[in-house]
Design a protein around this motif. Structure first.
Motif, PDB file in Angstrom:
ATOM      1  N   LEU A  13       0.836  -1.200   0.000  1.00  0.00           N
ATOM      2  CA  LEU A  13       0.000   0.000   0.000  1.00  0.00           C
ATOM      3  C   LEU A  13       0.873   1.252   0.000  1.00  0.00           C
ATOM      4  CD1 LEU A  13      -2.607   1.554   0.145  1.00  0.00           C
ATOM      5  CD2 LEU A  13      -2.679   1.149   2.625  1.00  0.00           C
ATOM      6  N   ARG A  14       1.911   1.254   0.806  1.00  0.00           N
ATOM      7  CA  ARG A  14       2.814   2.414   0.818  1.00  0.00           C
ATOM      8  C   ARG A  14       3.436   2.625  -0.562  1.00  0.00           C
ATOM      9  NH1 ARG A  14       7.221   4.572   5.167  1.00  0.00           N
ATOM     10  NH2 ARG A  14       8.169   6.116   3.786  1.00  0.00           N
ATOM     11  N   ASN A  15       3.902   1.525  -1.183  1.00  0.00           N
ATOM     12  CA  ASN A  15       4.491   1.636  -2.519  1.00  0.00           C
ATOM     13  C   ASN A  15       3.488   2.189  -3.523  1.00  0.00           C
ATOM     14  OD1 ASN A  15       6.919   0.646  -1.598  1.00  0.00           O
ATOM     15  ND2 ASN A  15       6.545  -1.447  -2.293  1.00  0.00           N
ATOM     16  N   TYR A  16       2.245   1.737  -3.430  1.00  0.00           N
ATOM     17  CA  TYR A  16       1.192   2.211  -4.338  1.00  0.00           C
ATOM     18  C   TYR A  16       0.996   3.718  -4.194  1.00  0.00           C
ATOM     19  CZ  TYR A  16      -3.593   3.281  -5.782  1.00  0.00           C
ATOM     20  OH  TYR A  16      -4.695   3.857  -6.340  1.00  0.00           O
ATOM     21  N   LEU A  17       0.924   4.184  -2.957  1.00  0.00           N
ATOM     22  CA  LEU A  17       0.707   5.614  -2.722  1.00  0.00           C
ATOM     23  C   LEU A  17       1.904   6.437  -3.185  1.00  0.00           C
ATOM     24  CD1 LEU A  17      -0.950   5.387   0.807  1.00  0.00           C
ATOM     25  CD2 LEU A  17      -2.076   6.051  -1.325  1.00  0.00           C
ATOM     26  N   GLU A  18       3.105   5.965  -2.897  1.00  0.00           N
ATOM     27  CA  GLU A  18       4.300   6.709  -3.302  1.00  0.00           C
ATOM     28  C   GLU A  18       4.454   6.709  -4.820  1.00  0.00           C
ATOM     29  OE1 GLU A  18       7.198   6.398   0.607  1.00  0.00           O
ATOM     30  OE2 GLU A  18       7.362   4.829  -0.927  1.00  0.00           O
ATOM     31  N   THR A  19       4.097   5.612  -5.462  1.00  0.00           N
ATOM     32  CA  THR A  19       4.145   5.548  -6.924  1.00  0.00           C
ATOM     33  C   THR A  19       3.198   6.566  -7.544  1.00  0.00           C
ATOM     34  OG1 THR A  19       4.745   3.209  -6.866  1.00  0.00           O
ATOM     35  CG2 THR A  19       3.830   4.041  -8.929  1.00  0.00           C
ATOM     36  N   ASN A  20       2.113   6.864  -6.827  1.00  0.00           N
ATOM     37  CA  ASN A  20       1.142   7.838  -7.318  1.00  0.00           C
ATOM     38  C   ASN A  20       1.452   9.257  -6.850  1.00  0.00           C
ATOM     39  OD1 ASN A  20      -1.408   6.566  -8.806  1.00  0.00           O
ATOM     40  ND2 ASN A  20      -0.663   5.083  -7.309  1.00  0.00           N
ATOM     41  N   GLY A  21       2.675   9.465  -6.369  1.00  0.00           N
ATOM     42  CA  GLY A  21       3.148  10.819  -6.097  1.00  0.00           C
ATOM     43  C   GLY A  21       2.912  11.343  -4.698  1.00  0.00           C
ATOM     44  N   HIS A  22       2.463  10.514  -3.776  1.00  0.00           N
ATOM     45  CA  HIS A  22       2.180  10.986  -2.421  1.00  0.00           C
ATOM     46  C   HIS A  22       3.434  10.950  -1.549  1.00  0.00           C
ATOM     47  CE1 HIS A  22      -2.150  11.196  -3.064  1.00  0.00           C
ATOM     48  NE2 HIS A  22      -2.059  10.038  -3.692  1.00  0.00           N
ATOM     49  N   LYS A  23       3.529  11.908  -0.638  1.00  0.00           N
ATOM     50  CA  LYS A  23       4.597  11.933   0.350  1.00  0.00           C
ATOM     51  C   LYS A  23       4.073  11.311   1.634  1.00  0.00           C
ATOM     52  CE  LYS A  23       6.667  16.116  -1.625  1.00  0.00           C
ATOM     53  NZ  LYS A  23       7.030  17.546  -1.379  1.00  0.00           N
ATOM     54  N   ILE A  24       4.706  10.236   2.074  1.00  0.00           N
ATOM     55  CA  ILE A  24       4.151   9.401   3.134  1.00  0.00           C
ATOM     56  C   ILE A  24       4.933   9.540   4.440  1.00  0.00           C
ATOM     57  CG2 ILE A  24       3.546   7.040   3.820  1.00  0.00           C
ATOM     58  CD1 ILE A  24       1.933   8.119   1.457  1.00  0.00           C
ATOM     59  N   THR A  25       4.192   9.777   5.522  1.00  0.00           N
ATOM     60  CA  THR A  25       4.677   9.543   6.877  1.00  0.00           C
ATOM     61  C   THR A  25       3.921   8.317   7.373  1.00  0.00           C
ATOM     62  OG1 THR A  25       5.123  11.881   7.291  1.00  0.00           O
ATOM     63  CG2 THR A  25       4.880  10.439   9.219  1.00  0.00           C
ATOM     64  N   HIS A  26       4.645   7.309   7.833  1.00  0.00           N
ATOM     65  CA  HIS A  26       4.021   6.004   8.087  1.00  0.00           C
ATOM     66  C   HIS A  26       4.066   5.653   9.569  1.00  0.00           C
ATOM     67  CE1 HIS A  26       3.570   1.618   6.435  1.00  0.00           C
ATOM     68  NE2 HIS A  26       2.598   1.950   7.266  1.00  0.00           N
ATOM     69  N   LEU A  27       2.888   5.459  10.170  1.00  0.00           N
ATOM     70  CA  LEU A  27       2.781   4.921  11.521  1.00  0.00           C
ATOM     71  C   LEU A  27       2.439   3.442  11.412  1.00  0.00           C
ATOM     72  CD1 LEU A  27       0.838   7.561  13.695  1.00  0.00           C
ATOM     73  CD2 LEU A  27       3.218   6.827  13.928  1.00  0.00           C
ATOM     74  N   ILE A  28       3.356   2.574  11.847  1.00  0.00           N
ATOM     75  CA  ILE A  28       3.182   1.133  11.713  1.00  0.00           C
ATOM     76  C   ILE A  28       2.842   0.521  13.068  1.00  0.00           C
ATOM     77  CG2 ILE A  28       4.268  -1.034  11.035  1.00  0.00           C
ATOM     78  CD1 ILE A  28       6.104   0.551   9.194  1.00  0.00           C
ATOM     79  N   PHE A  29       1.708  -0.183  13.110  1.00  0.00           N
ATOM     80  CA  PHE A  29       1.297  -0.929  14.296  1.00  0.00           C
ATOM     81  C   PHE A  29       1.315  -2.420  13.963  1.00  0.00           C
ATOM     82  CE2 PHE A  29      -0.579   3.259  14.710  1.00  0.00           C
ATOM     83  CZ  PHE A  29      -0.337   3.583  16.042  1.00  0.00           C
ATOM     84  N   PRO A  30       1.331  -3.303  14.983  1.00  0.00           N
ATOM     85  CA  PRO A  30       1.351  -4.744  14.715  1.00  0.00           C
ATOM     86  C   PRO A  30       0.077  -5.213  14.001  1.00  0.00           C
ATOM     87  CG  PRO A  30       1.969  -4.271  16.998  1.00  0.00           C
ATOM     88  CD  PRO A  30       1.445  -2.993  16.422  1.00  0.00           C
ATOM     89  N   ASP A  31       0.174  -6.370  13.381  1.00  0.00           N
ATOM     90  CA  ASP A  31      -0.972  -6.969  12.691  1.00  0.00           C
ATOM     91  C   ASP A  31      -2.122  -7.204  13.675  1.00  0.00           C
ATOM     92  OD1 ASP A  31      -2.401  -8.046  10.586  1.00  0.00           O
ATOM     93  OD2 ASP A  31      -1.487 -10.035  10.750  1.00  0.00           O
ATOM     94  N   HIS A  32      -3.341  -6.888  13.248  1.00  0.00           N
ATOM     95  CA  HIS A  32      -4.562  -7.057  14.059  1.00  0.00           C
ATOM     96  C   HIS A  32      -4.534  -6.195  15.328  1.00  0.00           C
ATOM     97  CE1 HIS A  32      -6.048 -10.459  11.668  1.00  0.00           C
ATOM     98  NE2 HIS A  32      -4.810 -10.944  11.707  1.00  0.00           N
ATOM     99  N   HIS A  33      -3.807  -5.091  15.294  1.00  0.00           N
ATOM    100  CA  HIS A  33      -3.633  -4.258  16.486  1.00  0.00           C
ATOM    101  C   HIS A  33      -4.949  -3.600  16.899  1.00  0.00           C
ATOM    102  CE1 HIS A  33      -1.616  -1.639  19.330  1.00  0.00           C
ATOM    103  NE2 HIS A  33      -2.163  -0.575  18.752  1.00  0.00           N
ATOM    104  N   TRP A  34      -5.303  -3.729  18.192  1.00  0.00           N
ATOM    105  CA  TRP A  34      -6.443  -3.003  18.729  1.00  0.00           C
ATOM    106  C   TRP A  34      -5.953  -1.633  19.199  1.00  0.00           C
ATOM    107  CZ3 TRP A  34     -10.718  -4.602  17.078  1.00  0.00           C
ATOM    108  CH2 TRP A  34     -11.031  -5.966  16.981  1.00  0.00           C
ATOM    109  N   PHE A  35      -6.414  -0.603  18.523  1.00  0.00           N
ATOM    110  CA  PHE A  35      -5.945   0.747  18.811  1.00  0.00           C
ATOM    111  C   PHE A  35      -6.404   1.201  20.190  1.00  0.00           C
ATOM    112  CE2 PHE A  35      -5.979   0.434  14.209  1.00  0.00           C
ATOM    113  CZ  PHE A  35      -4.748   0.958  13.878  1.00  0.00           C
ATOM    114  N   THR A  36      -5.484   1.786  20.938  1.00  0.00           N
ATOM    115  CA  THR A  36      -5.775   2.309  22.267  1.00  0.00           C
ATOM    116  C   THR A  36      -6.032   3.809  22.190  1.00  0.00           C
ATOM    117  OG1 THR A  36      -3.453   2.800  22.751  1.00  0.00           O
ATOM    118  CG2 THR A  36      -4.232   0.569  23.263  1.00  0.00           C
TER     119      THR A  36
END
Length: 350
Positions: free
Chosen positions: A255-278
């Protein structure tokens, strides 16, 4: 070369997996075969991130035109136990993120039942007790369910980390040895580049074939990204250039590659898989977003993260901001979707 302690852990884990397979192969542990309903297993050898959920949605759309279909999932990390039929009172918290996401696609379809149960045999019995006219059950993440013999076993493996180049946990991502692939009736190489050459396809097929005594169908799929959908009240015709990408999935890089390929500047917050947000996670997302220097900016997330975020009590604080999720679906390379669907229907109608 892997450290010795990791290899020791791998030997121990591999020994437990081998013992489990031995018990089923020798009929010491019972295996169940259902003549009806038709069972189709969708799974992988790795710990996740191969695209099971989009394929499950694809198959439900295909089969529900002709059959009454149920999906049976474990409901990983849900805040409930036992057998459950997902309904309008549920959320990702009570159903699990993946089953609930699937449910949102078919909430108004009377031919579709989305269910969860830790015990798959009990789940099948409960489904048939509740709705005896169910004709097909899709077993989400069912490849390691050795207690069941499905009519069709679909194995997913990613293009960038195929099972034949991977290692058993904890040295790699495999839940069982590579030879387990021999149980598959169909293999999908997922998340492939759309410009994948036929020569590369044949090379991958040649690497897979040694695990089988006869040729099996191998298909190559890619991710189709759809237009972003707004979560909050702030709407936009298109995404801004500056994006805060928030992900809690196994493999967020495509997904990040897709967005960057389409010209977007990305700041990425990565959480674990299936993460329940607090609550702290929500505050962090808001803080990082406001810290982005550009005034024209937005938050973007995945469908799975969307259903988990919207289940949180603090979602009201996020929806005041421009926040979107990007729906995806499975696409087949080389116009092979017709052959794949034909194989599915042969199983269902035989």
């Amino acid at each position: 070369m892997f450290p010795l302690w990791l290899q020791i852990v791998r030997w121990g884990y591999g020994g437990m997996v081998a013992l489990r397979h031995f018990l089923y192969n020798k009929k010491i542990k019972k295996n169940f075969f259902y003549k009806k309903p038709i069972l189709i297993s969708i799974g992988n050898l790795s710990v996740g991130g191969t695209g099971k959920t989009p394929l499950t949605i694809y198959l439900v759309k295909l089969l529900a035109k002709y059959q009454i279909v149920a999906v049976l999932s474990r409901g990983y990390k849900r805040k409930s136990v036992g057998f459950k039929i997902i309904n309008g009172l549920d959320s990702a918290l009570t159903a699990g993120d993946e089953p609930y996401l699937i449910y949102t696609y078919f909430v108004d379809n009377p031919n579709v039942l989305i269910t969860v149960c830790e015990n798959r045999t009990k789940g099948i019995d409960k489904i048939m007790e509740y709705k005896p006219d169910v004709e097909v059950i899709l077993l989400d993440d069912g490849f390691q369910q050795l207690c069941l013999t499905p009519h069709l076993n679909i194995l997913l493996t990613t293009f960038h980390q195929p099972f034949f180049r991977d290692h058993l946990l904890p040295l790699g991502r495999l839940r069982e040895p590579r030879k387990g692939a021999s149980r598959a009736d169909i293999i999908l190489v997922t998340k492939s580049p759309t410009n994948l050459s036929r020569l590369k396809m044949e090379a991958i097929k040649a690497s897979i074939q040694p695990y089988y005594t006869k040729a099996i169908p191998i298909f190559f799929t890619h991710i189709i990204y759809h237009n972003p959908m707004t979560i909050g009240t702030r709407k936009a015709d298109k995404l801004p250039i500056v994006l805060l990408l928030v992900t809690g999935i196994a493999i967020p890089l495509p997904l990040r590659n897709y967005l960057e390929t389409n010209g977007h500047k990305i700041t990425h917050l990565i959480f674990p898989d299936h993460h329940w947000f607090t609550y702290a996670d929500i505050l962090k997302i808001i803080s990082v977003f406001h810290g982005l220097s550009d005034t024209d900016k937005a938050i973007v997330t995945t469908e799975k993260d969307y259903v988990r975020l919207t289940a949180h009590d603090s979602i009201k604080q996020l929806v005041r901001l421009p926040i979107f999720y990007i729906p995806i679906e499975v696409g087949f390379l080389q116009e092979t979707a017709e052959n794949f669907e034909k194989r599915i229907m042969q199983t269902v109608l035989s």
